[in-house]
Design a protein around this motif. Structure first.
Motif: not given
Length: 338
Positions: A245-249, A252-260
């Motif tokens: 799930x995190x590999x996909x985020x 594909x998720x452009x908001x890097x801060x959100x993923x972090x």
């Protein structure tokens, strides 16, 4: 006027099925961008697909247009990129024949990509000759268009290395610069894991999300993704590494801060898998919906899609034919030329 030459890009896909998110993150996004910066040729590699699909040729030929539809759906513009079918450009097969004389069987067997693929398919010593010479076929595809850049995954780097070996060998043999060396263009995310977390994403392994997936199919795929098997309760600290799930985020998720922030919360505990999967599902739904819509629009006029590919193939033959004439001239195979 600038003296800088426009790069020439060659890329393509073995036409064994519709494309998926692994292709998208691996090179399709790069191809859409590159078509505005380079002269781009997109190869529908049906001939290469036949090398390990003996008896399944109908599946290969049926998927030629399916892959073309995927190209158009993600934003490939046929006015900027040349889409063509490998088997319909006979100049590629002839060029491959000349290049085969410049490489040994032992060298082909040492190619790391081929070694891995042979093991994956269980060929052992019963290797189809066409499959073993796949690197030379790919070299012919690249050199026929004098490609300077080739978007690939990191597992294809040995193929680029072997292509450049053949270019140097040929040019040294004829004592002139006829063919052109190329460089690999790697995406930021070179490989996307499969939904099961055990291998790279592949339609044949059943762990991929097609570009034309329906909303329900996307949700089902995300919910099935491998996470951290030890993360049994939301309150438990979780592991991000190896978590699909995190590999996909990350991909594909452009908001890097959100993923972090999600990663930090997951690691310290208090964040359930269902919440993270819901975030990813929303992101993938937003990504795939316009691709799926465009694909349906093009599917409504398959005759025009075939015409696009036909025009691209005619253009490809012109360019490849010019290179082949240079190659034959360098080899002295010009008996009837005046």
């Amino acid at each position: 006027m600038s003296d800088v030459k426009q790069p020439v890009v060659l890329t393509g896909d073995r036409t064994t099925g519709p494309l998926h998110l692994g292709h998208y993150i691996g090179s399709l996004r790069a191809r859409v961008k590159l078509q505005h910066e380079a002269q781009q040729f997109l190869l529908l590699a049906d001939t290469q697909a036949l090398t390990d699909n003996v008896g399944r040729h109908q599946k290969v030929t049926e998927n030629v247009i399916e892959v073309a539809l995927d190209y158009l759906a993600v934003g490939i513009d046929p006015a900027r990129s040349t889409i063509f079918i490998q088997s319909q450009v006979p100049e590629l097969a002839e060029l491959m024949q000349y290049l085969l004389n410049l490489v040994s069987v032992a060298r082909l067997e040492r190619n790391p990509t081929i070694k891995a693929e042979i093991q994956l398919r269980g060929f052992e010593r019963d290797i189809p000759a066409g499959f073993l010479t796949y690197p030379v076929s790919q070299a012919a595809d690249i050199t026929a268009f004098k490609a300077t850049h080739v978007p690939v995954g990191d597992d294809q780097l040995p193929m680029i290395e072997q292509t450049n070996e053949l270019v140097r060998r040929f040019n040294n043999t004829v004592e002139r610069q006829v063919l052109v060396e190329c460089e690999a263009v790697l995406s930021q995310v070179t490989r996307l894991p499969g939904l099961d977390g055990k291998a790279k994403m592949s339609k044949s392994l059943g762990n991929a999300i097609p570009l034309g997936a329906s909303p329900d199919e996307i949700t089902k795929a995300v919910n099935s993704m491998y996470t951290d098997p030890n993360h049994l309760r939301a309150s438990d600290p979780g592991q991000v590494e190896g978590n699909v799930v995190f590999a996909f985020l990350d991909a594909f998720e452009p908001d890097v801060q959100k993923v972090d922030e999600l990663k930090a919360h997951y690691r310290r505990g208090g964040l359930g898998d269902s919440v993270v999967k819901r975030v990813l599902n929303e992101r993938l739904q937003a990504l795939i919906e316009p691709i799926r819509t465009r694909r349906r629009e093009f599917e409504g006029d398959r005759a025009e899609v075939l015409n696009i590919v036909r025009r691209g193939t005619m253009r490809a033959r012109e360019v490849a034919g010019g290179t082949l004439s240079e190659v034959k001239g360098a080899l002295g195979l010009t008996y009837f030329d005046q």
